[in-house]
Design an enzyme around this catalytic site. Structure first.
Site, PDB file in Angstrom:
ATOM      1  N   ASP A   1      11.039   7.305  40.045  1.00 53.03           N
ATOM      2  CA  ASP A   1      10.058   8.027  39.219  1.00 53.03           C
ATOM      3  C   ASP A   1      10.361   9.638  39.057  1.00 53.03           C
ATOM      4  O   ASP A   1      10.349   9.912  38.040  1.00 53.03           O
ATOM      5  CB  ASP A   1       8.629   7.904  39.958  1.00 53.03           C
ATOM      6  N   HIS A   2      10.876  10.386  40.072  1.00 55.20           N
ATOM      7  CA  HIS A   2      11.055  11.471  39.909  1.00 55.20           C
ATOM      8  C   HIS A   2      12.334  11.974  38.892  1.00 55.20           C
ATOM      9  O   HIS A   2      12.377  12.751  38.159  1.00 55.20           O
ATOM     10  CB  HIS A   2      11.065  12.397  41.326  1.00 55.20           C
TER      11      HIS A   2
END
EC number: 2.8.3.-
Length: 792
Positions: A558-559
């Site tokens: 995600d990041h």
């Protein structure tokens, strides 16, 4: 762009320039006579490094001899006319030609110079060496990976370097955009350690495990409590993973199980009740899966609306129907005489791939010159020392982590970010513990934002959003494919409102192809892309009742998806400023994973098809017990010379010539005995003592840090990676990152508190759209908009 990476120092540097080459930069790689040593780094395919071949596609190569005065002058001429120089290691490759990276930035005011090292150019640990496993340990990612007790499990090799490369590409493109704005370049002292702390599994960012760092009044040093939050079950030909979250998904699973009488109570619609009863439910699910194939289970689950996917092996990924159908994989002559499937790249622009075009060049294939004169740019309009994105306006429809990170990266650098929220469907990051008004995750992710509460399903709400699009530079969204169109805001509609608008989106499996409609939870993405299957370890094998996979508590990718999206969105804005036209850019989370681990996937696919001889990497990376309660360190042995140095540190130089360990293949074959021998030494020392002694001898090693350790890391303190962020609704200051990298001419991120829902609705509508107090009051009363009480 001048690429000085040698393919060895500061692993992953070649990836930085490959990312920008994919986006159209003219990247000239400067190599010494004989070529870069990175051309031979294992794993190799037909004698050529797979990593080098992948990460130097779309580039050109010129050979310059640093010992030849005329070549040294040619190098300085190239640097003087470049926009960007990317170097790696200490003192760096540029120094061999007469000027370090920092000196080039001093000499040529327009130049953006990026120096990539493992730990930064200065500080108490600047001389330390890093591998991906060392970075996993020191960044805190390792402390959240593995069983509750016993040896922690290293994430797959390659993710850390690829994550750092994306962060570096973002930092250098930000500095280049700032150069276009103010006329002055920059020097960036980039640390891979900093980048992995911030962008892989950040302990102080949107992440479920953050409690270890800030919520406890003590110094909690425990390990993951639940590595089966997204349960995995064996089936006839492998494994499948479930990710049942919503009530309707549970009801679908219940139907699939034959509507068992014991679980008809509506209380099981709530996750907590299901988790409490999962040991009993799990027996039924295991029985359901045991006699069916992965394909049968996935098809049946999808028909019932149950989030499920196969836990695929890496060798099957590049040949999968989805990746083939969307062009994420291309058949290419990766190395001379050998064709194989390779990941195309991260980016899709206006429906077309911006990725693999030409194989890595032979050393010296090209002349040391640029293909064209620099593109003309308008006169600088900004001041040196300001934020690069001042004047940009972003409409943020993003949700949860990937969407929130994308907009935060722009807000931290001066953009006006308006978070558009629904009263009925709030962002999941707004979920709080009972009694709290603001979650830490939301405070970190949406600092420096404004909040607009707007019903996009209402005709007036749609009209207001359209007016805002006309006044904005970009729209960010990461809904399920088709959602934005169903709301009436396809890219064509947005383009009609504003021909200069950039729409930047992301989704789990992309916005087209057979898997595009699949539910996009991160654990399912990891399982479907082979990551789950390789997130395992021989040193942490479970008992026979559990599968051997340990990726349940990571938040990857995600990041890093947020950063890939930011990089692509910024490239689109730069192109917009040159041409006047906007763009629709999109990121697939699954394709991010495949490209992050491209070397592994290509090696596995080539091995499965037996296209040519493959020599694997024979490094031994392992987690070792240290003195104390559940304390560990990581040591990487990459060569015979490193092993000799390590044995001297251990006080057992005779092990250097031990037939079990003296050669690389022997160390791999006798790994368990090597780990046992080294553990006898590490277990009498703290993690920092063990790592420090080995680093002093030139061997990569690092302590396994928890979040509290990271805040006390002397290198991160020296580099000012964090500073306290105060939010009026949170009792204690939160450690927050200060920016993507240390720049000379870009200030640290501001820290305006994240807003409450709809906090700025009235201000936005009055300031940007010229609405009166009566208009905004009516819109709030009619629930078109929500926000605080209206004041005249």
């Amino acid at each position: 762009m001048l690429d000085l990476s040698d393919g060895c120092s500061a692993g992953g540097t070649d990836m930085v320039t490959r990312l920008l080459a994919d986006l159209g930069a003219d990247v000239l790689k400067v190599e010494p006579p004989g070529g870069s040593p990175g051309r031979h780094v294992r794993p190799t395919l037909a004698g050529t490094s797979i990593g080098f071949a992948m990460h130097n596609a779309n580039k050109r190569s010129a050979v310059l001899n640093p010992l030849d005065e005329s070549d040294r002058r040619r190098f300085l001429d190239l640097a003087a006319s470049a926009d960007i120089v990317v170097d790696c290691g200490l003192p760096g490759q540029a120094a061999a030609y007469g000027a370090s990276c920092a000196e080039l930035a001093d000499r040529y005011r327009h130049l953006v110079a990026l120096s990539i090292t493992d730990f930064g150019a200065a500080g108490p640990r600047s001389s330390w060496r890093a591998t991906d496993p060392v970075l996993y340990a020191m960044s805190g990612a390792l402390s959240r990976s593995g069983p509750t007790a016993g040896t922690p499990v290293l994430p797959p090799d390659g993710i850390a370097s690829a994550t750092a490369a994306v962060q570096a590409a973002w930092a250098v493109l930000v500095a280049y955009f700032n150069r276009l704005r103010c006329g002055t370049g920059d020097y960036i002292d980039f640390s891979r350690f900093d980048a992995v702390v911030m962008a892989l599994d950040p302990p102080f960012g949107a992440h479920g495990q953050v409690a270890a760092g800030i919520r406890s009044t003590g110094r909690w040093r425990g390990r993951p409590k639940n590595q089966d939050a997204y349960p995995i079950y064996p089936c006839r030909d492998g494994y499948v993973r479930f990710c049942v979250m919503a009530p309707r998904q549970w009801r679908g699973l219940r139907r699939w199980l034959g509507e068992p009488e014991d679980f008809q109570d509506p209380k099981y619609d709530v996750i907590g009740a299901r988790l409490a009863a999962w040991p009993q439910i799990s027996v039924l699910v295991a029985k359901l899966c045991a006699e069916k194939t992965m394909k049968e289970l996935v098809a049946a689950g999808q028909a019932l609306g149950v989030p499920i996917t196969a836990v695929l092996t890496p060798s099957r990924i590049l040949a999968s129907e989805h990746f083939q159908a969307v062009g994420a994989i291309t058949d290419a002559e990766l190395v001379p005489g050998v064709r194989t499937g390779v990941p195309t790249g991260y980016f899709v622009v206006d429906g077309k791939r911006a990725g693999f075009r030409t194989p890595a060049p032979a050393a010296g294939q090209d002349e040391p010159r640029w293909l064209a004169d620099p593109a003309p740019v308008p006169p600088p309009s900004g001041r040196v020392g300001g934020y690069p994105f001042e004047g940009l306006r972003i409409l943020d429809l993003g949700i949860i982590v990937a969407g929130g990170e994308l907009s935060r990266l722009f807000g931290d650098l001066g953009a006006e970010v308006i978070k558009v929220e629904s009263a009925d469907h709030p962002d999941g990051l707004r979920q709080t513990r009972v009694g709290d008004a603001m979650s830490e995750s939301f405070a970190w992710t949406h600092r420096n934002h404004l909040a607009l509460g707007l019903d996009l399903r209402n005709s007036e709400g749609k009209a207001i959003f359209g007016r805002l699009v006309a006044e904005s530079d970009a729209v960010f969204a990461n809904f399920k494919p088709g959602t934005l169109t169903s709301l009436g805001f396809s890219y064509d509609v947005l383009h009609a409102f504003n021909p200069r608008i950039v729409l930047a989106g992301s989704s789990a499996f992309g916005n087209r192809g057979p898997w595009s409609t699949r539910m996009g939870y991160g654990p399912l993405v990891r399982a479907a892309t082979g990551v789950t299957r390789v997130w395992t370890s021989d040193e942490a094998q479970p008992d026979n009742s559990r599968h051997p996979f340990y990726d349940a508590t990571t938040i990857f990718p995600d990041h890093v998806v947020g950063r890939v999206g930011a990089l692509l969105a910024l490239a689109a804005l730069i192109h917009r400023d040159r041409t006047g036209g906007g763009a629709h850019v999109h990121i697939s989370q699954a394709e991010v994973v495949v490209n992050q681990l491209d070397t592994m996937f290509v090696a596995e696919a080539a091995r499965a098809t037996d296209v040519a001889e493959i020599h694997p990497d024979t490094s031994v990376h392992a987690v070792y017990p240290c003195a104390g309660d559940d304390e560990w360190c990581v040591i990487s042995i990459r060569s015979d010379d490193e092993w000799r140095r390590a044995t001297s540190v251990f006080g057992q130089p005779e092990l250097a010539n031990d037939p079990r360990f003296g050669a690389s293949r022997s160390r791999v074959a006798n790994r368990s005995e090597l780990v046992a021998a080294v553990s006898a030494w590490t277990s009498t020392r703290t993690p920092v003592q063990a790592a420090g002694a080995l680093q002093a001898a030139g061997v990569a090693a690092g302590p396994m840090n928890r979040p509290s350790d990271i805040l006390e890391d002397p290198q991160l303190i020296e580099r000012n990676l964090f500073r306290d962020m105060v939010h009026p609704l949170i009792a204690r200051p939160l450690p927050a990152e200060t920016g993507p990298a240390p720049f000379r001419h870009i200030p640290q991120a501001p820290q305006r508190p994240a807003p409450l829902p709809g906090q700025d609705s009235v201000q936005i509508c009055r300031k940007l759209l010229g609405m009166t107090a009566d208009e905004t009051e009516r819109l709030i009363n009619e629930r078109v908009m929500f926000g605080p009480a209206v004041t005249a």
